[in-house]
Structures are given as structure tokens and as C-alpha cells.
Design an enzyme around this catalytic site. Sequence first.
Site, PDB file in Angstrom:
ATOM      1  CB  THR A 280      -0.900  -0.019   1.261  1.00  0.00           C
ATOM      2  OG1 THR A 280      -1.769  -1.136   1.191  1.00  0.00           O
ATOM      3  CG2 THR A 280      -1.711   1.243   1.422  1.00  0.00           C
TER       4      THR A 280
ATOM      5  N   GLY B  87       0.989  -1.256   5.152  1.00  0.00           N
ATOM      6  CA  GLY B  87       1.420  -2.408   5.926  1.00  0.00           C
ATOM      7  C   GLY B  87       0.390  -3.466   6.240  1.00  0.00           C
ATOM      8  N   GLY B  88      -0.791  -3.478   5.592  1.00  0.00           N
ATOM      9  CA  GLY B  88      -1.774  -4.507   5.883  1.00  0.00           C
ATOM     10  C   GLY B  88      -2.165  -4.478   7.355  1.00  0.00           C
TER      11      GLY B  88
END
Length: 514
Positions: free
Chosen positions: A333, A415-416
Site C-alpha cells: 500500500t 502495511g496490511g
Amino acid sequence: MARRYRFPRAAVATPHYLASAAGAATLARGGNAVDAALAANLALGVVAPYLCGYGGDVFAIVWDGELHGYLGSGRSAAAASRDDVQARHGHMPVFGADSVTTPGGPAGWFALLERFGTRDFGELATEAVRLARDGFEVTPAGAIPFEESRQMYRSFEAWMQVYGTVDVGSVLRQPALARTIEALAADGPDAYYRGAIAHAIAGAIADGGGSLAVTDLASHTGEWAAPLRAPYRDVEIAELPPPTQGASTLEALRILDGFDDLGRRDPVAREHLRIEAFKAAMADRDQWITDPDAMPVAASTLYSDGWVAARRAAIDPDRAGTPDAALAQPGGTAYLCAADADGLMVSLIQSNFVHFGSGVHVPEWGINLNNRGFSFSLDPARPNVLAPGKRPMHTLIPAMGLRDGEPWLVFGSMGGDAQAAVHVQVFGHVIDEGADPADAISEPRWRADVGTWTVRAETRMPDAVVAGLRALGHDVRTTSGYDSGMGHAHAIWRTAGGYGVTSDPRSEGSALGL
């Protein structure tokens, strides 16, 4: 270490220096913060296609005297079938056509521009078009994602033809992507959702066995939504509502808000509580958060007084807990932020999800389609189960911190799952420990793998803290000094003379301004 900069009028920060330069150039030409953020995002989709791009989604919080939230999340196909996906794969696939949802990014760019921008899309896209057509040299840091991705996407021929040989020093040219950007500039979002691009996207998905159709693209709309707001100490934190995990970040912070003197506690005890609050919030996320139209509880319930009190009471200050199993959400992202002389501030995040996305590449238009559908569950008992025309749970969470009702800190990270952990740590360092935002972003980080709850810590984490967490029962494994998997966080904050701004040293970004 993150460097802090001071600018009297305006600032922008992104995870790639070329995108930051595009945003700063827009500010220098008289564009506002939203103009700058969009110019930077358009450039990022070209120079960091492993983080975001023209086949992904976009989310933003904008302050123009009040808070506005934009949810640019695409939906699954109207013909999506949990049973069909289960039969074909046995699980929700990470890659391939079944993992693609309708891209919400392009529509979101135009929605933000129409409401807040002052410049024409074509002007904002000038640098992105140039970088796509003429190319840019890939740095040693920039080459790593291409190298890591080759093994993942080796079976996707169209992707391999564009990115398969990219290495350090390569000049990456993407003429087909330049064509897409020019079509958007000429014809607006209709070029993407109702024209030749839409047919090409649907064709590429059909070739891969997926069900997303031209009609799904044509029916896409984003949504304006009021950001969620909750107190933490003497400030207020703003996050986006579902389908994002913003409520989970607020839940973790509100759990921690009940522990007094957190900033003065022993570092082992402090990080233990932060990890445990994060774990509790992530377990709840997977039990409750999904498309808001399908949520069984209101998002505000997850950070309400009674709810967080119960979660707080369940935390053992002397032992690591094992919350209910939860589904891990990886990441890939781009987060960026911008602010201008009129006080307009934007916190924006955009993503294809895992690396380059699904691997489905639309060659005639240079678009990497997202794999956000991987976030769906195939378990019919979970709210986030795959269903037709549904938005999956999103990890994307831009944020702002407010004091006395006005933004003081614009912040976020990629970073999820790690995004929520980074929010907890950075806000904690700044608010509880009194750190400067740049120092807070530079601090060594941890992330807890959702589901297994293994804690991964950067090697700069003090040995005593690592040993102390292990003594409390945490399975701690060290990674590297500045681990990209811990997120790329950037921030802008108000100062007496204008703005402070910083970019995460874990990225190849920069912080610029006027």
C-alpha cells in the site's frame, strides 16, 4: 532515522521521492493540498506499482474546516459466488482473476478533485504521464520489490513482459499506462468505467476465469462518509469507518486509554499492553468488520466504553494472551499526506493490496488489477464472507489527530495488518511519551502476525525489551533494523511557524514543502 523538516506554507510526504516531487511541484504552481496529494498519487502509481496503482482503491480524510471521509472501495462482481470460488480453489485465492474487485481508485481521484481540488486532472497528471512514457531509473531500494515479485507472478505472462526483467539501474517505461492516464485526463472516469478501458479490464478478467464484468465497472460508485472519532488521552483520533479497519485502531487505542501513565511505565510493560490491545482489536475486526451494509453491529460499538472495558479487563499484564483465531491481511500500500497555506489537510491511502495486486495485467492499458478480494472469507459464518456486489474488509486507514477540534497531526502508514499496529505505536510515542512525530516514526517497531500472534520486532528494539516480552510469553522474532514490513509511515503536523513533516526511513520517500 526520519528527518524532520519545517515549512512555513505547505508540505507533502510520500513513500517515493519522485511522487513527493510531483506533489511539491503542484504546490509550487499554486495547487492546494488535495491537488498535491492527487498529483503525488498519480505519480506513485507509475514509480511504485508494487504499492499502488490504477487498478486499486483509494481512501482519504480531508480537513477543510471540518472532517470529510471518502471510501473508494470497489465491490465484488454481481455474479460472484462463494461456492464457485470454493470449488475452484478451496480457499480465497491471493492471486488471479477471482481475487479482483472493481477498482475504486480512478473514481475516487475525480471525486476528491471535484469537491476540493483547484486544478485540472490533466495538469495534475503531467508528471505521471512523463514518468510512464519516458521512464525512470530504478534504485537499489526500488528494485527489491520487483525481484521479490518475480517468483509470485511468474505464471502471469502479461505482467512478466512488463516487469519481469526490471533490476537496479533499469529504466522502466510503461507507455500503455501513459495511455490510460491520458484517457482519464481527456474523458474523465467514464473512460475507465464505461469505455474501452472497462471492456479491456473485463476481458482480462474473463480470460483468467473471473466473473467481474463491464456492468460491475459501470455501476461503481465511491462513498462520502463521516470519519469515526474517539478520544485518546487529551486528543481525538479520526479514522475511517467500515469497510476499513479504522474502528479496530480506535478500539485498541481506547483499550490502552484505560491504562494510566503508559508513557512512564517500564518499556516492556508498555509494549506488552500495546501488543495485547492490538491483538484484541484484530480478533474483533475479523469477527465484525466488513461491508457496512452487512455488519451485524455498529462500528462505534467496537470502541464504546463497555466494549473496550471488557477487552481491557481480559488483558493479563503479566502474560501474553491468545485471542480467538483471526485471518491475516498482508499488505502492499502507499500512504501519503499533504497540507497547504489555507489549512487544507489530506490524509490519503491507495493500494492494489498485495504487491502488484492480482497478477492480472491489462496489457493494452498497462493496468495491474488489485487482489483486494483476497480479504474476503469463504466461511459463511463470518460477516466478511464473499457475496455478490460486496465490499471486502479493508486494511487501509488514513488518520488524523485533533486537538481542540482541529487537526494537529496528519498521519498514516502502509502495511496490511501492521497499519493498526503502527497507528497504536506512533500515536502512543507522540501522545504518551511526548515524542516528536519524526522521532516517533523512527522508533523501532513491532508487528504481531494476526492469527499466530508471533511478534516480529526490528533489531533496533532494545535487547532488554525483546527479552522481557519473551519472558511474558510472547513469541518474539527479530527482523532487520528498518523493516519495510513494519510499514511506511509519514506525517505532517502543525507548528508555530507552519508545518513539520517527515517521511519514513523504511521507504525511499521524501518530505518536501514550501
